[in-house]
Structures are given as C-alpha cells and as structure tokens.
Design an enzyme around this catalytic site. Structure first.
Site, PDB file in Angstrom:
ATOM      1  CG  HIS A 115      -1.956   1.147   1.132  1.00 40.69           C
ATOM      2  ND1 HIS A 115      -3.244   0.976   0.683  1.00 40.69           N
ATOM      3  CD2 HIS A 115      -1.852   2.463   1.426  1.00 40.69           C
ATOM      4  CE1 HIS A 115      -3.895   2.130   0.706  1.00 40.69           C
ATOM      5  NE2 HIS A 115      -3.062   3.053   1.176  1.00 40.69           N
ATOM      6  CB  CYS A 116       3.220   2.864  -1.430  1.00 31.85           C
ATOM      7  SG  CYS A 116       3.590   1.684  -2.721  1.00 31.85           S
ATOM      8  CG  HIS A 117      -0.975   6.563  -1.996  1.00 28.82           C
ATOM      9  ND1 HIS A 117      -2.130   5.935  -2.389  1.00 28.82           N
ATOM     10  CD2 HIS A 117      -1.024   6.586  -0.633  1.00 28.82           C
ATOM     11  CE1 HIS A 117      -2.857   5.615  -1.314  1.00 28.82           C
ATOM     12  NE2 HIS A 117      -2.194   5.994  -0.232  1.00 28.82           N
ATOM     13  CB  THR A 160      -8.878  10.689  -3.184  1.00 35.15           C
ATOM     14  OG1 THR A 160      -8.123  11.336  -2.148  1.00 35.15           O
ATOM     15  CG2 THR A 160      -9.436   9.382  -2.668  1.00 35.15           C
ATOM     16  NE  ARG A 189      -7.939   3.355  -1.741  1.00 37.44           N
ATOM     17  CZ  ARG A 189      -7.340   4.381  -1.148  1.00 37.44           C
ATOM     18  NH1 ARG A 189      -7.032   5.465  -1.837  1.00 37.44           N
ATOM     19  NH2 ARG A 189      -7.019   4.329   0.129  1.00 37.44           N
ATOM     20  CG  HIS A 216      -5.533   2.052   6.027  1.00 42.14           C
ATOM     21  ND1 HIS A 216      -4.483   1.472   5.334  1.00 42.14           N
ATOM     22  CD2 HIS A 216      -5.739   3.251   5.424  1.00 42.14           C
ATOM     23  CE1 HIS A 216      -4.086   2.300   4.368  1.00 42.14           C
ATOM     24  NE2 HIS A 216      -4.828   3.366   4.401  1.00 42.14           N
ATOM     25  CG  ASP A 251      -0.784   5.271   3.784  1.00 43.64           C
ATOM     26  OD1 ASP A 251      -1.227   5.220   2.619  1.00 43.64           O
ATOM     27  OD2 ASP A 251      -1.213   6.086   4.617  1.00 43.64           O
TER      28      ASP A 251
HETATM   29  C1  0GY Z   1      -4.452   6.281   2.507  1.00 45.10           C
HETATM   30  C2  0GY Z   1      -5.295   7.117   3.338  1.00 45.10           C
HETATM   31  C3  0GY Z   1      -5.835   8.335   3.054  1.00 45.10           C
HETATM   32  C4  0GY Z   1      -5.901   8.926   1.766  1.00 45.10           C
HETATM   33  C5  0GY Z   1      -6.052   8.292   0.615  1.00 45.10           C
HETATM   34  O1  0GY Z   1      -6.366   8.234  -1.665  1.00 45.10           O
HETATM   35  C6  0GY Z   1      -6.274   8.958  -0.675  1.00 45.10           C
HETATM   36  O2  0GY Z   1      -6.377  10.182  -0.727  1.00 45.10           O
HETATM   37  O3  0GY Z   1      -6.010   6.984   0.533  1.00 45.10           O
HETATM   38  C7  0GY Z   1      -6.449   9.076   4.156  1.00 45.10           C
HETATM   39  O4  0GY Z   1      -6.511  10.320   4.089  1.00 45.10           O
HETATM   40  O5  0GY Z   1      -6.876   8.441   5.147  1.00 45.10           O
HETATM   41  O6  0GY Z   1      -4.669   5.090   2.397  1.00 45.10           O
HETATM   42  O7  0GY Z   1      -3.523   6.772   1.900  1.00 45.10           O
END
Ligand code: 0GY
Length: 303
Positions: A31-33, A77, A124, A181, A257
């Site tokens: 889980h990472c972005h 998001t 997602r 989570h 994360d």
């Molecule tokens: C996470 C948690 C959050 C945000 C997002 O995609 C996102 O904006 O997932 C959060 O703000 O709890 O998993 O990164």
C-alpha cells in the site's frame, strides 16, 4: 501547472532510517501512492486536498532503501479517476509494481485492458466522506462485475462506524475484497467491543475478504506522544493488527502508505514503520505470508 499544497500538509520523511528488521526476500510494500509530480500529472479538479509531490523515482528509492522487492501502488484520491501518474509509475517499474486504479462508470473495455497491460489488478472503492464524493452503489456493482472478467479484485476504504450500513454491499461484491487499514478501527475502543468484532465477523464469514494491517501512524490515538524513539510506537494499534495477522494469516497484507496523505500531527520515519512489522507478525512464517506469499498470490498469481 503549479499547485499549492493544502495548508499544514506534512511532507514525507526525507531520510528514513535503515530498518533493524530485515525483510524476507521478495517482500512487497502492498500500500503506497505516487503524487504527481503536479507539473507532469496535474491533480484532479474534484480533489479534497493538494499534496506535496511524491514521484515514482522517490517511491522506488524508498523501496530499495527499505529492502522491499516490489510495490502495490494505490491510486490516491487527489488524482481522481485519472490514472496517468499511476500507469507511468507501473510501466517505469519494469514489472516490479502492480496497481489499484480508480475509474468512472464510463470507462471503456479498451481503457480497462490498457490499465491491465500496465499492471493494474484492482479497483479502489472509497467510502471515506472527507476524501471523495458519493458514487451510487449500482455503478460500483456494475464495475465490479466488469473487472471480475479481467481477474481483478476490489479494494475498499471506509470508516469503521460505516461498516453496518455498508455490510450488504461489501458482502455482495463478486471478487476478492481487500480492506484498507483494518477498516479503520477506533483503537481507543476494546478489541473485543462490538465495532471491531463486527469487522472480525466480516472476515470470518466471508473468505473472499482480506485486510491490510496498515497505518498504525494513522490509527494511533497516542501515536506521536507514545514514541520511544519511535521504535516502540503505536502500542495502541498493535493488538488489532496482531489479532488479524494471527487469525487470518493467509488474508493479510502490509504496506508503508508512503507518502502518508493527510497526517496532521507527525510524519513517520518509514524505516521505523518497517520495524513495527515483527511486533504484529511474530514468527518467520507469519512474516513470510504477510509480506511475500499473500501479496504475490494476489498480484502476481503466476509468479
Ligand atoms: C491512505 C489514506 C488516506 C488517503 C487516501 O487516496 C487517498 O487520498 O487513501 C487518508 O486520508 O486516510 O490510504 O492513503
């Protein structure tokens, strides 16, 4: 385009320590972005926050520094349903990353096939109201049935108080369903209390439901204040994660994360987050399942 970060936005930890815990060979950060960079991959108009940049190269450098082999990159998001930054990162990973995308109901089959070719293996569905606007459930079900044909699964993100209302929808999904989570438990409440027990029941009764045992830094109530040089942190989240790892060893995933969106109080050192893993998965076998065999089975099934 130049983007102004949301006021008070905390940047990711620049020089993470080297973990004491040596990850097993083939470990996957599940889980990472990536965020932008905004100038190359503009953030979505409908976003609820504007992050700092967090590029694919910075993610891959972290992967190598921590000792992970691969990444699962989850569409954030702030990029809405424009998966360009995600796809670019997946392609640049040369097979060492898979993705979780966000799409609208108007997505074409050809677009889905292109996402698949880049390495996307899940969609997602986000129900956290501070992050996204509402999408009708019939649209989501329709998408779920379409991506099932591609062998993908669904990742869901929600707040624990909303689980009762969302239960019927989640349990009607036709694929594997991975919960972000741990369903965001309120860790000030007892693990045996009705809220977390409902989540346990969800996993007990539905073998297609998996959980990420992630984000102690996001869930902890006493997080930053309870730090013992951070290596002994997040004690309040520990029993929740350990319980899931021990009860469902074949259906749990772990991830950093990174770059940790929306944290208000402190930004974790990712090296120390890795040192949290042996506290929740206390045997070599549990660690191997959590970090290697479970994510490999889900994202690289033919490996
Ligand atoms: C996470 C948690 C959050 C945000 C997002 O995609 C996102 O904006 O997932 C959060 O703000 O709890 O998993 O990164």
């Amino acid at each position: 385009m130049k983007f102004e970060k949301t006021k008070g936005w905390l940047d990711w930890y620049a020089n993470p320590s080297t973990p004491n815990f040596i990850l097993p060979k083939g470990a996957i950060d599940a889980h990472c972005h990536v965020f932008g960079p905004g100038e190359l991959f503009p953030f979505a108009a409908e976003r609820k926050y504007t992050p700092c940049d967090a590029s694919k190269d910075q993610l891959f450098a972290l992967r190598d520094h921590l000792g992970f082999d691969k990444n699962i990159i989850v569409q954030a998001t702030c990029h809405g349903a424009d998966n360009s930054a995600l796809v670019d990162a997946l392609i640049s990973s040369h097979g060492r990353a898979r993705g979780v995308a966000t799409v609208k109901k108007t997505v074409t089959d050809i677009e889905l096939e292109k996402l698949h070719a880049a390495g996307v293996r899940a969609l997602r569905f986000n129900f956290v109201k501070r992050l996204v606007d509402f999408t009708p459930k019939d649209e989501l079900i329709e998408l779920a049935n379409r991506i099932k044909q591609l062998g993908w699964h669904i990742v869901i993100y929600f707040e624990s108080v909303d689980l009762p209302e969302l239960w019927d929808f989640f349990t009607s999904l036709p694929t594997i369903v991975v919960v972000d989570h741990m369903g965001r438990p309120d860790v000030s409440k007892p693990i045996v209390g009705p809220e977390f027990q409902l989540f346990i029941k969800l996993m007990q009764e539905h073998e297609n439901i998996w959980s990420k045992v992630t984000c102690p830094e996001r869930l902890s109530i006493n997080g930053a204040s309870a730090l013992d040089g951070q290596r002994n942190a997040y004690q309040d989240v520990l029993p929740f994660a350990r319980h899931l790892v021990e009860s469902f060893p074949k259906r749990v995933l772990w991830g950093t994360d990174w770059p940790h969106p929306n944290l208000k109080d402190h930004m974790p050192d990712d090296g120390l987050l890795v040192d949290w893993i042996p506290h929740i998965a206390q045997t070599d076998e549990l660690q191997r399942q959590l970090l290697v065999s479970n994510p490999t089975r889900l994202y690289w099934p033919s490996a």
